[in-house]
Motif scaffolding. Structure first.
Motif, PDB file in Angstrom:
ATOM      1  N   UNK A  98       0.831  -1.202   0.000  1.00  0.00           N
ATOM      2  CA  UNK A  98       0.000   0.000   0.000  1.00  0.00           C
ATOM      3  C   UNK A  98       0.868   1.256   0.000  1.00  0.00           C
ATOM      4  N   UNK A  99       1.970   1.202   0.766  1.00  0.00           N
ATOM      5  CA  UNK A  99       2.883   2.332   0.800  1.00  0.00           C
ATOM      6  C   UNK A  99       3.518   2.542  -0.569  1.00  0.00           C
ATOM      7  N   UNK A 100       3.938   1.434  -1.183  1.00  0.00           N
ATOM      8  CA  UNK A 100       4.549   1.526  -2.509  1.00  0.00           C
ATOM      9  C   UNK A 100       3.554   2.047  -3.534  1.00  0.00           C
ATOM     10  N   UNK A 101       2.300   1.580  -3.452  1.00  0.00           N
ATOM     11  CA  UNK A 101       1.267   2.036  -4.385  1.00  0.00           C
ATOM     12  C   UNK A 101       0.988   3.527  -4.195  1.00  0.00           C
ATOM     13  N   UNK A 103       2.407   9.826 -10.180  1.00  0.00           N
ATOM     14  CA  UNK A 103       1.515  10.127 -11.307  1.00  0.00           C
ATOM     15  C   UNK A 103       0.868  11.503 -11.149  1.00  0.00           C
ATOM     16  N   UNK A 104       0.391  11.772  -9.951  1.00  0.00           N
ATOM     17  CA  UNK A 104      -0.242  13.059  -9.683  1.00  0.00           C
ATOM     18  C   UNK A 104       0.762  14.194  -9.887  1.00  0.00           C
ATOM     19  N   UNK A 105       1.961  13.984  -9.359  1.00  0.00           N
ATOM     20  CA  UNK A 105       2.994  15.017  -9.453  1.00  0.00           C
ATOM     21  C   UNK A 105       3.335  15.336 -10.901  1.00  0.00           C
ATOM     22  N   UNK A 157     -10.701   4.648  -8.789  1.00  0.00           N
ATOM     23  CA  UNK A 157     -10.227   3.603  -9.696  1.00  0.00           C
ATOM     24  C   UNK A 157      -9.700   2.406  -8.920  1.00  0.00           C
ATOM     25  N   UNK A 158      -8.895   2.670  -7.905  1.00  0.00           N
ATOM     26  CA  UNK A 158      -8.327   1.581  -7.099  1.00  0.00           C
ATOM     27  C   UNK A 158      -9.429   0.732  -6.456  1.00  0.00           C
TER      28      UNK A 158
END
Length: 238
Positions: free
Chosen positions: A180-183, A190-192, A224-225
């Motif tokens: 979860x941390x990696x995701x 992506x946002x950045x 989406x997730x």
């Protein structure tokens, strides 16, 4: 005997509004105020020549918006929903924690409630509020799922700890939750990248648009997730 002069509601120009807000929001600019007006958060009166005239109520709305943005990273659409509810005389449901500047456009009771929620937590307070054990919190810290600043935890750490207490009851330990941390890191990347063109500009209006776009993209990523996970759960042979 002369009658005392009657004064109407105070009318402020944009410079005077900035002067009132600068103590709590030092990065505030005229372009940011105009951006918030563009989004429908405030609606100052206009003179026949087109100059904006701000009331005390406009200033307090700005305080409310800016506090929720700064402390809770809320999308402007959500904040506008709260304001619309207040304008209708309603008490907005599920107001978030973390408002540091008390908005006088809401009731004194609600303002106190918001202030009480906007606090930092010591490790002991975090354990009490979340129900987490000492070993669980130590694991969350060691795996980077929560962090602190000068020994104080924020609302995000509390939310993570509460979720992990519940997940622990299903046999899921912090070491299982590292994906979860990696995701989260990948989604942030992506946002950045998506908001980089706006974020690279120096003016505050572009910075405000970049922050708002980042929140909207983040919300869509979460939708989406959840949809992808729920899709796979629906295919389970149970």
């Amino acid at each position: 005997m002369a009658q005392p002069e009657r004064r109407g509601p105070q009318v402020l120009n944009i410079g005077e509004v900035l002067a009132q807000l600068s103590g709590d929001f030092p990065g505030m600019t005229a372009s940011k105020i105009r951006f918030l007006e563009e989004k429908g958060l405030i609606n100052p009166r206009r003179t026949p020549a087109g100059y904006r005239q701000y009331s005390d109520g406009d200033v307090e709305r700005l305080r409310f918006v800016l506090a929720l943005q700064r402390d809770q990273y809320l999308p402007l659409k959500v904040i506008k929903d709260y304001l619309d509810a207040i304008d209708r005389g309603e008490r907005p449901e599920n107001l978030p924690p973390g408002v540091v500047v008390s908005p006088r456009i809401v009731s004194d009771e609600l303002a106190v409630e918001l202030q009480n929620r906007g606090r930092k937590f010591s490790e002991e307070q975090l354990r009490t509020e979340s129900g987490a054990s000492i070993p669980l919190l130590q694991s969350l810290l060691s795996f980077g799922l929560i962090s602190h600043s000068n020994g104080k935890f924020d609302e995000h750490a509390l939310q993570v700890a509460r979720a992990c207490v519940q997940l622990e009851s299903h046999g899921l330990e912090p070491r299982h939750l590292r994906p979860f941390q990696a995701a989260a890191e990948r989604e942030f990347g992506l946002v950045e990248r998506a908001v980089a063109p706006l974020a690279s500009r120096r003016d505050s209006a572009s910075q405000a648009r970049a922050a708002e776009a980042a929140r909207e993209i983040s919300d869509l990523c979460l939708v989406l997730h959840r949809a992808l996970v729920q899709d796979r759960i629906s295919r389970m042979d149970i």
